[in-house]
Design a protein around this motif. Structure first.
Motif, PDB file in Angstrom:
ATOM      1  N   SER A  22       0.818  -1.212   0.000  1.00  0.00           N
ATOM      2  CA  SER A  22       0.000   0.000   0.000  1.00  0.00           C
ATOM      3  C   SER A  22       0.852   1.263   0.000  1.00  0.00           C
ATOM      4  N   PHE A  23       2.107   1.158   0.434  1.00  0.00           N
ATOM      5  CA  PHE A  23       2.982   2.326   0.459  1.00  0.00           C
ATOM      6  C   PHE A  23       4.065   2.275  -0.611  1.00  0.00           C
ATOM      7  N   LEU A  24       4.244   1.116  -1.241  1.00  0.00           N
ATOM      8  CA  LEU A  24       5.230   0.986  -2.293  1.00  0.00           C
ATOM      9  C   LEU A  24       4.551   0.433  -3.546  1.00  0.00           C
ATOM     10  N   THR A  25       4.902  -0.760  -3.985  1.00  0.00           N
ATOM     11  CA  THR A  25       4.368  -1.311  -5.236  1.00  0.00           C
ATOM     12  C   THR A  25       3.745  -2.685  -4.968  1.00  0.00           C
ATOM     13  N   PRO A  26       2.594  -2.999  -5.592  1.00  0.00           N
ATOM     14  CA  PRO A  26       2.024  -4.344  -5.434  1.00  0.00           C
ATOM     15  C   PRO A  26       3.039  -5.425  -5.806  1.00  0.00           C
ATOM     16  N   HIS A  27       3.029  -6.518  -5.037  1.00  0.00           N
ATOM     17  CA  HIS A  27       4.028  -7.557  -5.261  1.00  0.00           C
ATOM     18  C   HIS A  27       3.544  -8.886  -4.697  1.00  0.00           C
ATOM     19  N   ARG A  28       4.216  -9.937  -5.142  1.00  0.00           N
ATOM     20  CA  ARG A  28       4.032 -11.264  -4.552  1.00  0.00           C
ATOM     21  C   ARG A  28       5.161 -11.503  -3.570  1.00  0.00           C
ATOM     22  N   LEU A  29       4.824 -12.096  -2.427  1.00  0.00           N
ATOM     23  CA  LEU A  29       5.795 -12.299  -1.352  1.00  0.00           C
ATOM     24  C   LEU A  29       5.633 -13.704  -0.821  1.00  0.00           C
ATOM     25  N   SER A  30       6.729 -14.460  -0.765  1.00  0.00           N
ATOM     26  CA  SER A  30       6.633 -15.841  -0.286  1.00  0.00           C
ATOM     27  C   SER A  30       7.948 -16.252   0.360  1.00  0.00           C
ATOM     28  N   PRO A  31       7.891 -17.205   1.316  1.00  0.00           N
ATOM     29  CA  PRO A  31       9.129 -17.733   1.902  1.00  0.00           C
ATOM     30  C   PRO A  31       9.987 -18.399   0.836  1.00  0.00           C
ATOM     31  N   GLY A  60      11.897 -14.659  10.407  1.00  0.00           N
ATOM     32  CA  GLY A  60      11.307 -15.985  10.284  1.00  0.00           C
ATOM     33  C   GLY A  60      11.769 -16.766   9.082  1.00  0.00           C
ATOM     34  N   ALA A  61      12.232 -16.095   8.025  1.00  0.00           N
ATOM     35  CA  ALA A  61      12.691 -16.805   6.823  1.00  0.00           C
ATOM     36  C   ALA A  61      13.221 -15.807   5.806  1.00  0.00           C
ATOM     37  N   GLU A  62      13.991 -16.320   4.846  1.00  0.00           N
ATOM     38  CA  GLU A  62      14.279 -15.524   3.652  1.00  0.00           C
ATOM     39  C   GLU A  62      12.985 -15.365   2.866  1.00  0.00           C
ATOM     40  N   LEU A  63      12.861 -14.255   2.158  1.00  0.00           N
ATOM     41  CA  LEU A  63      11.648 -13.987   1.402  1.00  0.00           C
ATOM     42  C   LEU A  63      11.973 -13.707  -0.062  1.00  0.00           C
ATOM     43  N   ASP A  64      11.148 -14.262  -0.951  1.00  0.00           N
ATOM     44  CA  ASP A  64      11.216 -13.926  -2.375  1.00  0.00           C
ATOM     45  C   ASP A  64      10.131 -12.903  -2.677  1.00  0.00           C
ATOM     46  N   VAL A  65      10.507 -11.857  -3.412  1.00  0.00           N
ATOM     47  CA  VAL A  65       9.583 -10.784  -3.759  1.00  0.00           C
ATOM     48  C   VAL A  65       9.602 -10.603  -5.269  1.00  0.00           C
ATOM     49  N   GLU A  66       8.419 -10.491  -5.860  1.00  0.00           N
ATOM     50  CA  GLU A  66       8.300 -10.186  -7.287  1.00  0.00           C
ATOM     51  C   GLU A  66       7.321  -9.029  -7.444  1.00  0.00           C
TER      52      GLU A  66
END
Length: 323
Positions: A22-31, A60-66
């Motif tokens: 909501s403050f940056l860019t829409p994205h997918r986020l997953s462990p 809690g984990a590394e995160l992948d962001v797209e």
């Protein structure tokens, strides 16, 4: 960090992602690569006119962001702890204590965030930033600013800029600091925009460096003053040349040499900038796109809308309705 500006604290992954988006860019986020029982994160946001600080941390984990949409602002990524591997096209930058990354408008990126990554985004709105550069150059900016993606924080100028950001964070943490005394646009915004333009290479660096190397001829200055004071008038090359006291061909040659664009293109960009300012400032129901177009010398509204969209990335009606 920025605890007075916290938006969420200890949120689970979905809420953390939605808040950041909501403050940056829409994205997918997953462990990244493994299932985990719980990931949580915190977000804080401080707005200073056209510049915002968006701080996020997770654990809690590394995160992948797209990123699922193109960025429509300038985003300087700084690491407060951990690292972030950002890939844009064929270029990859590892954000850590020695390197920041700049994502420019119309770029898409993928990221790999380390566990317990603490990140600060310096978000600068595109059109305010480009207008700021125009004021420094004294000429229109015809194409988006394109920064080198990797920012070496060991470079003295870049290090000073990053230290200034840290000083701003400290200032915001004090409720009676300089940022708290600002009534309208924060002086920090102008300072950091200028500093970034001077410390990080971009496609206008040479023009900015040479800005004061050669004074502009008096005739050219008179023509530029007329455009700035009355851009809505019928400003043909002949009228500008008359105001400048030189011939039309000489005026066109001086525009190309000292300004970098033809007189007609300069007039167009000044008119678009004034129209943009009016549309942003307008209250709902007080004006129309046609009113603004005619006010600044555009006699054909569809052509105005097309030029405006090319310059600002949206139709003038969208800017007006956003207000």
């Amino acid at each position: 960090m920025l605890e007075h500006y916290a938006v969420v604290d200890g949120a689970e992954l979905d809420r953390f992602r939605a808040t950041v988006a909501s403050f940056l860019t829409p994205h997918r986020l997953s462990p990244a690569g493994r299932s985990v029982e719980r990931i949580e994160g915190s977000v804080a946001v401080a707005r200073l006119g056209p510049l915002s600080l968006v701080y996020g941390e997770h654990r809690g984990a590394e995160l992948d962001v797209e990123l699922t949409e193109q960025v429509d602002y300038y985003d300087v990524n700084l690491s407060w702890q951990g690292h972030n591997r950002i890939t844009c096209g064929d270029e990859e930058v590892v954000v850590d204590g020695r390197t920041a990354a700049i994502i420019s408008p119309r770029m898409r990126a993928t990221m790999r965030l380390s566990d317990s990554y603490h990140q600060l985004h310096v978000r600068i709105e595109r059109h305010a930033f480009e207008r700021h550069l125009e004021q420094l150059l004294g000429r229109p900016v015809l194409a988006p600013i394109r920064f080198g993606q990797a920012m070496d924080l060991r470079n003295p100028a870049a290090a000073t800029w990053a230290s200034s950001v840290r000083l701003l964070v400290d200032d915001l943490s004090a409720l009676d600091g300089l940022a708290a005394q600002s009534t309208n646009e924060s002086p920090w915004s102008s300072f950091l925009m200028t500093g970034l333009l001077l410390s990080q290479p971009h496609n206008y660096t040479d023009q900015l460096t040479q800005q004061h190397s050669a004074p502009r001829p008096g005739g050219l200055r008179r023509a530029l003053d007329l455009i700035e004071q009355h851009p809505e008038d019928d400003l043909s090359v002949e009228r500008l040349a008359l105001a400048a006291g030189i011939g039309p061909r000489s005026l066109q040659r001086q525009f190309h040499e000292y300004v970098g664009v033809a007189p007609r293109q300069y007039v167009l960009q000044v008119r678009l900038a004034r129209a943009h300012e009016d549309l942003v400032a307008a209250r709902p129901g007080t004006t129309t796109v046609a009113d603004v177009a005619f006010r600044w010398g555009f006699s054909h509204v569809p052509r105005f809308a097309a030029a405006y969209r090319q310059r600002y990335g949206e139709l003038p009606s969208a800017t007006l309705n956003a207000g």
